[in-house]
Write an enzyme that holds these catalytic residues in place. Structure first.
Site, PDB file in Angstrom:
ATOM      1  N   LYS A  30      -2.409 -27.406 -15.200  1.00 57.44           N
ATOM      2  CA  LYS A  30      -2.975 -26.453 -16.162  1.00 57.44           C
ATOM      3  C   LYS A  30      -4.422 -26.852 -16.426  1.00 57.44           C
ATOM      4  O   LYS A  30      -4.731 -28.053 -16.495  1.00 57.44           O
ATOM      5  CB  LYS A  30      -2.140 -26.502 -17.452  1.00 57.44           C
ATOM      6  CG  LYS A  30      -2.540 -25.487 -18.513  1.00 57.44           C
ATOM      7  CD  LYS A  30      -1.606 -25.583 -19.726  1.00 57.44           C
ATOM      8  CE  LYS A  30      -1.950 -24.556 -20.799  1.00 57.44           C
ATOM      9  NZ  LYS A  30      -1.017 -24.610 -21.953  1.00 57.44           N
ATOM     10  N   SER A  89       0.879 -20.057 -23.357  1.00 52.91           N
ATOM     11  CA  SER A  89      -0.418 -20.131 -22.734  1.00 52.91           C
ATOM     12  C   SER A  89      -0.419 -20.698 -21.313  1.00 52.91           C
ATOM     13  O   SER A  89      -1.391 -20.502 -20.594  1.00 52.91           O
ATOM     14  CB  SER A  89      -1.350 -20.984 -23.604  1.00 52.91           C
ATOM     15  OG  SER A  89      -0.905 -22.329 -23.627  1.00 52.91           O
ATOM     16  N   SER A 100       4.334 -22.814 -25.317  1.00 53.89           N
ATOM     17  CA  SER A 100       3.552 -22.482 -24.111  1.00 53.89           C
ATOM     18  C   SER A 100       4.092 -22.983 -22.789  1.00 53.89           C
ATOM     19  O   SER A 100       3.565 -22.615 -21.738  1.00 53.89           O
ATOM     20  CB  SER A 100       2.118 -22.976 -24.275  1.00 53.89           C
ATOM     21  OG  SER A 100       1.408 -22.066 -25.071  1.00 53.89           O
TER      22      SER A 100
HETATM   23  N1  GLN Z   1       1.804 -18.710 -28.600  1.00 53.43           N
HETATM   24  C1  GLN Z   1       1.566 -19.819 -29.462  1.00 53.43           C
HETATM   25  C2  GLN Z   1       0.133 -19.807 -29.945  1.00 53.43           C
HETATM   26  O1  GLN Z   1      -0.532 -18.903 -29.637  1.00 53.43           O
HETATM   27  C3  GLN Z   1       1.863 -21.119 -28.756  1.00 53.43           C
HETATM   28  C4  GLN Z   1       0.791 -21.547 -27.820  1.00 53.43           C
HETATM   29  C5  GLN Z   1       1.014 -22.903 -27.224  1.00 53.43           C
HETATM   30  O2  GLN Z   1       2.124 -23.433 -27.232  1.00 53.43           O
HETATM   31  N2  GLN Z   1      -0.053 -23.493 -26.754  1.00 53.43           N
HETATM   32  O3  GLN Z   1      -0.318 -20.660 -30.633  1.00 53.43           O
END
Ligand code: GLN
Length: 492
Positions: free
Chosen positions: A79, A154, A178
């Protein structure tokens, strides 16, 4: 060989050690697939063929010399939130455009030391804030199962790359879902470890008390291989825990599903917005686990309504603090011709951050400001403790807790959900991070549009082996994890 991308990590390791193919051939195979197919998926932000071939050749030499590890020569994708020495790390943000880290994240260092070959860096929501990967400044990634859909976020690039067979496995990070939600949207297995199990050193920080890295792959077994490499204490991360690391591969059959008590939170299956197909597939998977000998126990998790508001105070508060370092001075985007220091900060940050990131900095700064700190931030921390206690109470009676990973399957790209609609989609994943618990997503079937559905299993602290083992045994008895999107079936 044209079908190397169909092999599991275990099969790849066997093939390499028996010299059925070389790491160079395997690496070339994946790079060719990326060159041919990734224009449709757009999972990679940066492909690094030169470094990949150099690492592959070193791996082949190690294999020949007999000093290879279990995974030497197998490729992976990182990532774009993991710092990689000499290779661009953007975290999906214009403000880090062209940022080249002088060091590797510990996770990257560990994968290198294990002889894994880095194919490149994959797309993500800007600073890991989001659930669709659309907020990346390089543009959206497609879901391999339906190219007009999002892969989730994400860690959407990690999920899409693996689901399209453009990488055998990938790293992701999970601050509020995410790893699990994109794994769910793309039909993969993804593990969010206990907070402190994997080093955060060199991972671009979003919300430091919630961030945790983990593996995303086709199966629990493939995830276990990567966990064996990345887990462990790191002196460079003061929140990483000095605790012996399990051998996740050796433990794959270590948990008995027979007699396993699976908690089913009443509140979770009555959530408004829970899609009927998602609910049905998750219930079928629980039935299967019951057939395999598990007992389903109805439980109460009374704090469910507090998950979204609590997370969306704490995460933006920490983000506003973490992101204050991006000011256009040391690195990253800097505005043209600043009039003075204030103008430099203001315009560099306004131009460099996307709208979702700006929204969270505003919310977080507000929640932390004098006068509101007690009413919002401190209160959210207290509720966070109650959420954790709710889980600990539940674990007195059950071994693991089952839930969907997300209330729906993948959205259409450009669906343009309001922030609140998007935040509500995180209902099933946020509490795990607030409590610091481990959880896993496993694919358990498809909805009416042939989009993958995921089951989430939440474990008590340090139960990664148990979660991987349960899913591994489920996968020995079912074949959802072997299903491939049409694009993954294409040859390069
Ligand atoms: N969707 C959640 C957010 O927007 C989790 C994102 C994540 O785990 N990085 O914060």
């Amino acid at each position: 060989m044209t079908d190397l991308h169909r092999l599991s990590i275990r099969e790849l390791a066997e093939g390499l050690s028996q010299a059925k193919f070389s790491s160079r051939e395997l690496t070339e195979h994946y790079l060719q697939r990326i060159a041919k197919l990734d224009s449709q998926v757009k999972s990679y932000v940066t492909v690094t063929p030169e470094q990949a071939f150099a690492e592959a050749d070193a791996a082949d030499a190690a294999l020949k010399a007999g000093n290879a590890t279990a995974l030497t020569g197998i490729p992976l994708a990182h990532k774009d939130i993991f710092c990689t020495k000499g290779i661009k790390t953007t975290a999906g943000s214009k403000i880090l455009d062209n940022f080249i880290s002088p060091y590797d994240a510990t996770v990257v260092e560990k994968t290198k030391a294990a002889g894994l070959v880095t194919l490149g860096k994959v797309n993500m929501d800007e600073f890991a804030m989001g659930s669709t990967s659309e907020s990346s400044y390089v543009g959206a990634t497609s879901n391999p199962w339906a190219l007009d859909r999002v892969p989730g976020g994400s860690s959407g690039g990690s999920a899409a790359a693996v689901a399209a067979d453009l990488a055998p496995f990938a790293t992701g990070t999970d601050t509020g879902g995410s790893i699990r939600q994109p794994a769910s949207f793309c039909g993969l297995t993804g593990l969010k470890p206990t907070y402190g199990r994997v080093s955060r050193f060199g991972i671009i920080a979003y919300a430091s008390s919630l961030d945790q890295a983990g593996p995303m792959a086709r199966s629990a077994e493939d995830c276990a291989y990567l966990m064996n490499v990345i887990a462990g204490h790191d002196a460079k991360d003061s929140t990483s825990v000095k605790k012996e690391v399990d051998d996740y591969i050796a433990n794959l059959n270590g948990t008995s599903v027979k007699g396993l008590r699976i908690g089913i939170p009443k509140q979770y299956f009555n959530v408004v917005g829970l899609d009927a197909d998602v609910k049905a597939r998750v219930e079928e998977s629980l039935k299967k686990l019951e057939e395999m000998g598990a007992t389903l126990v109805e439980i109460d998790l009374n704090m469910t309504e507090a998950y979204v508001p609590t997370y969306y105070l704490i995460a933006p508060a920490e983000a506003s603090s973490n992101l204050s370092r991006y000011d256009g001075v040391r690195y990253g985007h800097r505005c043209e011709n600043p009039a003075d220091l204030m103008d430099l900060y203001k315009r560099s940050r306004s131009e460099g951050f996307g709208s979702e990131v700006q929204r969270r900095i505003l919310i977080g700064t507000y929640a932390l400001s004098a006068g509101y700190y007690d009413a919002y931030y401190v209160k959210a921390q207290k509720v966070r403790r109650l959420i954790q206690q709710d889980f600990l109470k539940a674990f007195e009676n059950v071994d693991v807790i089952a839930a969907p990973s997300a209330p729906t399957t993948a959205y259409k790209i450009g669906a343009n959900l309001s922030p609140t609609e998007m935040y509500l989609g995180d209902i099933y994943t946020l509490a795990v991070n607030l409590a610091g618990l481990p959880a896993i997503n496993a694919p358990v079937g498809f909805d009416k549009d042939n989009l993958p559905v995921g089951l989430q299993l939440i474990g008590n602290y340090w139960s990664e082996s148990q979660l991987l083992s349960i899913v591994h045994q489920y996968q020995q008895n079912t074949d959802w994890h072997t299903k491939r999107a049409a694009i993954a079936e294409e040859n390069a």
